[in-house]
Structure formats: C-alpha cells, structure tokens
Design a protein around this motif. Structure first.
Motif, PDB file in Angstrom:
ATOM      1  N   ASN A   1      59.607  85.806  63.235  1.00  0.00           N
ATOM      2  CA  ASN A   1      60.452  84.607  63.305  1.00  0.00           C
ATOM      3  C   ASN A   1      61.769  84.931  64.024  1.00  0.00           C
ATOM      4  N   GLY A   2      62.537  83.883  64.282  1.00  0.00           N
ATOM      5  CA  GLY A   2      63.777  84.052  65.029  1.00  0.00           C
ATOM      6  C   GLY A   2      64.871  84.721  64.213  1.00  0.00           C
ATOM      7  N   SER A   3      64.894  84.459  62.912  1.00  0.00           N
ATOM      8  CA  SER A   3      65.924  85.073  62.063  1.00  0.00           C
ATOM      9  C   SER A   3      65.781  86.591  62.061  1.00  0.00           C
TER      10      SER A   3
ATOM     11  N   LEU B   1      66.951  88.248  65.216  1.00  0.00           N
ATOM     12  CA  LEU B   1      68.398  88.491  65.206  1.00  0.00           C
ATOM     13  C   LEU B   1      68.738  89.745  64.404  1.00  0.00           C
TER      14      LEU B   1
ATOM     15  N   ILE C   1      73.407  78.381  62.715  1.00  0.00           N
ATOM     16  CA  ILE C   1      72.501  78.543  61.575  1.00  0.00           C
ATOM     17  C   ILE C   1      72.863  79.809  60.797  1.00  0.00           C
TER      18      ILE C   1
ATOM     19  N   SER D   1      71.168  82.244  59.844  1.00  0.00           N
ATOM     20  CA  SER D   1      70.529  83.465  60.350  1.00  0.00           C
ATOM     21  C   SER D   1      71.505  84.327  61.152  1.00  0.00           C
TER      22      SER D   1
ATOM     23  N   VAL E   1      75.440  81.666  70.832  1.00  0.00           N
ATOM     24  CA  VAL E   1      74.363  80.775  70.371  1.00  0.00           C
ATOM     25  C   VAL E   1      74.433  79.480  71.170  1.00  0.00           C
TER      26      VAL E   1
ATOM     27  N   ASP F   1      71.439  84.177  71.289  1.00  0.00           N
ATOM     28  CA  ASP F   1      70.473  83.425  70.490  1.00  0.00           C
ATOM     29  C   ASP F   1      70.075  82.184  71.294  1.00  0.00           C
TER      30      ASP F   1
ATOM     31  N   ALA G   1      67.318  80.367  70.746  1.00  0.00           N
ATOM     32  CA  ALA G   1      66.256  79.695  69.983  1.00  0.00           C
ATOM     33  C   ALA G   1      66.122  78.212  70.343  1.00  0.00           C
ATOM     34  N   GLU G   2      67.244  77.585  70.683  1.00  0.00           N
ATOM     35  CA  GLU G   2      67.228  76.136  70.877  1.00  0.00           C
ATOM     36  C   GLU G   2      67.174  75.734  72.348  1.00  0.00           C
TER      37      GLU G   2
ATOM     38  N   SER H   1      63.154  81.594  68.809  1.00  0.00           N
ATOM     39  CA  SER H   1      62.376  81.238  67.623  1.00  0.00           C
ATOM     40  C   SER H   1      61.265  80.288  68.045  1.00  0.00           C
TER      41      SER H   1
ATOM     42  N   TYR I   1      59.704  78.315  65.609  1.00  0.00           N
ATOM     43  CA  TYR I   1      59.540  77.373  64.499  1.00  0.00           C
ATOM     44  C   TYR I   1      59.068  76.031  65.090  1.00  0.00           C
TER      45      TYR I   1
ATOM     46  N   LYS J   1      61.086  73.927  67.583  1.00  0.00           N
ATOM     47  CA  LYS J   1      61.610  74.488  68.833  1.00  0.00           C
ATOM     48  C   LYS J   1      60.750  73.990  70.009  1.00  0.00           C
TER      49      LYS J   1
ATOM     50  N   GLY K   1      57.489  82.188  64.116  1.00  0.00           N
ATOM     51  CA  GLY K   1      57.430  83.227  65.141  1.00  0.00           C
ATOM     52  C   GLY K   1      58.753  83.381  65.851  1.00  0.00           C
TER      53      GLY K   1
ATOM     54  N   TRP L   1      67.367  69.812  72.503  1.00  0.00           N
ATOM     55  CA  TRP L   1      66.501  70.445  71.494  1.00  0.00           C
ATOM     56  C   TRP L   1      66.322  69.445  70.349  1.00  0.00           C
TER      57      TRP L   1
HETATM   58  C1  PLP Z   1      65.738  78.098  64.566  1.00  0.00           C
HETATM   59  C2  PLP Z   1      66.862  78.996  64.830  1.00  0.00           C
HETATM   60  C3  PLP Z   1      66.895  80.310  64.357  1.00  0.00           C
HETATM   61  C4  PLP Z   1      65.950  80.839  63.324  1.00  0.00           C
HETATM   62  O1  PLP Z   1      64.653  80.931  63.703  1.00  0.00           O
HETATM   63  P1  PLP Z   1      63.495  81.019  62.601  1.00  0.00           P
HETATM   64  O2  PLP Z   1      62.306  81.284  63.464  1.00  0.00           O
HETATM   65  O3  PLP Z   1      63.427  79.702  61.916  1.00  0.00           O
HETATM   66  O4  PLP Z   1      63.807  82.131  61.694  1.00  0.00           O
HETATM   67  C5  PLP Z   1      67.940  81.129  64.751  1.00  0.00           C
HETATM   68  N1  PLP Z   1      68.917  80.673  65.527  1.00  0.00           N
HETATM   69  C6  PLP Z   1      68.949  79.393  65.968  1.00  0.00           C
HETATM   70  C7  PLP Z   1      70.081  78.960  66.825  1.00  0.00           C
HETATM   71  C8  PLP Z   1      67.936  78.514  65.616  1.00  0.00           C
HETATM   72  O5  PLP Z   1      67.982  77.245  66.025  1.00  0.00           O
END
Ligand code: PLP
Length: 372
Positions: free
Chosen positions: A57-59, A62, A84, A86, A129, A155, A157-158, A179, A181, A184, A191, A284
């Motif tokens: 996962n994304g967390s 990190l 977030i 995380s 981020v 980061d 993720a978004e 991430s 999720y 996303k 993942g 996003w």
């Molecule tokens: C969704 C998200 C994460 C965490 O990802 P997970 O896969 O849900 O653990 C981390 N940072 C940002 C900015 C996110 O949007």
C-alpha cells in the motif's frame, strides 16, 4: 442503499478479469508471479524512473522511503500540514520530527513561500505531497533542496498520470511513492509503488519489502524489514488498470470540468482551480470549500447531501491538530490557518471513475437545493 451514489466506485472493465484468470489458471498468485515484474517495469517507464518496487500500500511505501533514506531520531522532515496521516506517521514512527507548512488557499498544496523559513540545521528531507489533483510547484522546492542539501520524498498517490511542466509527477523525489487504493487513478484493491533512480535506494526498498532476506543465505538477517510484498493478483489488476491511465485521467478531467460548469453559479462554494502555470488539474477528487458566509461546516453539508443519497468525504484533518501527535507533545503552538480552514470547510463530491454523467447531474441538483 438503493440509488445511493457512493463517493467512489472504481472502473474494472478492462483486462483485469483476463489477467486475474491467468494468475488462477497458472497458480501464480504470490509476489513471485510475473505480473508483479511487468507492472513494476511498465510503471517505472510511465513515470520515467529506473526502478519501481511494488508494495502492499501507499502508506507503507512512505514508511519504507523514510527508512531507506536513513531518516531517524534527531532529524526533521518538512511536510504539508494538510495531508493524510500516513505522511506524518512515517516520519514520527522512526523517531524523527515532522515540521509542517501551511497551504496555499488556491491550490491547497504546500505554500512554497513558507518553506525556506522551516529549514533548520536538523532538516534532512522535504516530503512533498501533491494534493487532490494539482502538483506542488516543484522548481522552487528542488532549488531549496539543492541549496540546503535536502532529500525529497515525493508522495504522488493522488496524481497518477499528472505532470509538472510536462514531466511526470513521481519523477521528482530521491524516492517517490504511489498508492493504488480504489479511489486512486488506478487501483489494485490495496497496493502501492516506490520509484527511484538510485540503485542503492532501490535495493534498500526491495530488502525492506522482503524482511531483509539476503540472497546469499536465506533466514539469516543483518537488518529488519517488513513484509510489504504485492501479490501477483494485485499486480494483474494494476497492469490492466495502467493500460488505461490516459483514458482515466481524461475522464477525471472531463468530470471535473463538468462539475465546475454546473457548480460555478452556486455562490456558496469555492471550487477547485482548473489549472496553474505548470499543470492542468486532474481532479483526483472533486473538492469544494464552503465560503465563510455559509452558516454551517463541511460535516453538516455532507449530512445534508446524504439525505439526497449522495456520499461525500471531508477533507484531510491537519497534521498539527491530530490528537495522536498532540499527545506525543508534537506541534506545540503551531498554527496553519489556511489548512485549518480547509479541514473544516472542505469536502469532496462523488468523483470515482465509474460515476456516470447522469449521477454527476444528480449530485449537482442536490447541491443546488442545499445551497440555494
Ligand atoms: C491514499 C494516499 C496515501 C495512502 O495510501 P494507502 O495505499 O491507502 O496506504 C498516502 N498519501 C496520499 C497523499 C494519499 O492520497
């Protein structure tokens, strides 16, 4: 609930089933399967990086990034107040100190003009981020990092599929993470992905992902890692999703454009910025902020939307206002008025890839009723 419009529903109607069937037919379901390698290679290419390491996962991506960069007790890491948990958690869990920066009221990203004053001799890294669909203005961040010898953890993720001045988001950090999720731009259920151009960092991340097993002598460990492995089943879905990333980004952009066209006359709302000098929003999520004249906050607005059978989510809660961090004695006396306001007055509307134009219109009509 019948006719309920959820805040997010993913689109899984590409080759996901075909690739999943391949996993099941061949018995390759663990992280040893070929889809993991294919997904990593395609993803690395897509974001213009040498190495990609698929994780659970994304967390955790990190957390691995922070450990791989040797950030530890006594170090400070600068991050946005508005993000977030995380992000803050990854820094705090290694004993380092998170230092927050307030955000820009227009882009909702870290306010670059407040960055330099946060740098101290203890600063080791900046965690950048990209928030909700617009990238952080990277040039000044990269210049500061260079000037002060700081690492960048990005980061992204978004912002899968987003670019900054034409370069892919996720190509700017010593380590960048994603991430997958289901909300996303592409998903694997759960993942994440770590990307880098640095071979040593890539090796560290691979070891951290796999319990620090050593190739020479399995079951003897010099260091501790985690099990962060992604399964072949997840990677199969990820590869099928990645094939459609451009299409998904185009769809998100057209949904964002449509929401903005419809909601622009609702005077109570601050809408997301469609573009900046360096990027067009990829939405996003479609976030909105209640203007100060609205006599209630985001939680109340969301409650009212729910009565129209529409799901929504509040914006992030600020790092420096998290009870868990306050209890640790962190962020004493810190205030970030812009982020604090966003956290209270912001929420986002249904914006998943499976949202239909008809549903989007229904959401708009409910918003109109609530705010006019
Ligand atoms: C969704 C998200 C994460 C965490 O990802 P997970 O896969 O849900 O653990 C981390 N940072 C940002 C900015 C996110 O949007």
């Amino acid at each position: 609930m019948k006719n309920f419009i959820p805040v997010n529903e993913p689109l899984l109607n590409g080759k996901e089933k075909q690739y999943l069937n391949e996993c099941i037919d061949t018995g390759w379901i663990s992280s040893e399967g070929n889809f993991v390698r294919q997904f990593e290679e395609s993803f690395a290419q897509r974001v213009d990086r040498k190495y990609a390491i698929a994780v659970c996962n994304g967390s955790m991506a990190l957390e691995a990034a922070v450990v791989a960069l040797n950030i530890s007790e006594g170090d400070e890491v600068i991050l946005p107040a508005f993000t977030i948990i995380s992000c803050g958690a990854a820094i705090v869990k290694v004993g380092a100190t998170p230092v927050v920066v307030d955000c820009d009221p227009q882009t909702w990203n870290m306010d670059i003009n407040q960055l330099e004053e946060k740098i101290t001799p203890k600063t080791k890294a900046i965690m950048v981020v990209h928030i909700y669909g617009l990238p952080v203005d990277m040039t000044p961040v990269l210049n500061l990092a260079h000037q002060y010898g700081l690492k960048i953890i990005e980061d992204a993720a978004e912002v899968q599929g987003q670019t900054y001045k034409g370069q892919p988001c996720g190509s700017f950090g010593e380590i960048s993470v994603f991430s997958f999720y289901p909300n996303k731009h592409i998903t694997t259920g759960e993942g994440g992905m770590i990307v880098t151009n640095d071979e040593t960092l890539a090796d560290s991340c691979r070891s951290l992902r796999n319990l620090y097993f050593q190739p020479q002598r399995r079951f003897i460990h010099e260091k501790l890692g985690w099990n962060l492995r992604m399964t072949n089943l997840q990677a199969a879905v990820g590869l099928a999703q990645l094939e459609r990333l451009d299409e998904f980004v185009a769809r998100k952009r057209s949904m964002g454009k449509r929401y903005t066209e419809l909601l622009t006359d609702v005077a109570a709302l601050e809408l997301p910025l469609p573009k900046t000098d360096y990027a067009k929003n990829i939405y996003w999520v479609y976030g909105i902020v209640l203007k100060d004249k609205v006599p209630f906050d985001a939680i109340e607005a969301m409650k009212r939307l729910r009565q129209y059978k529409i799901g929504s989510r509040p914006f992030f809660w600020c790092m420096h206002e998290q009870p868990v961090f306050k209890k640790m004695g962190l962020f004493q006396g810190v205030s970030c008025p812009v982020a604090e306001r966003l956290a209270r007055r912001g929420f986002y509307l249904p914006s998943g890839l499976a949202l239909t134009n008809e549903q989007l219109k229904t959401v708009f009509e409910a918003m109109q009723k609530i705010f006019q």
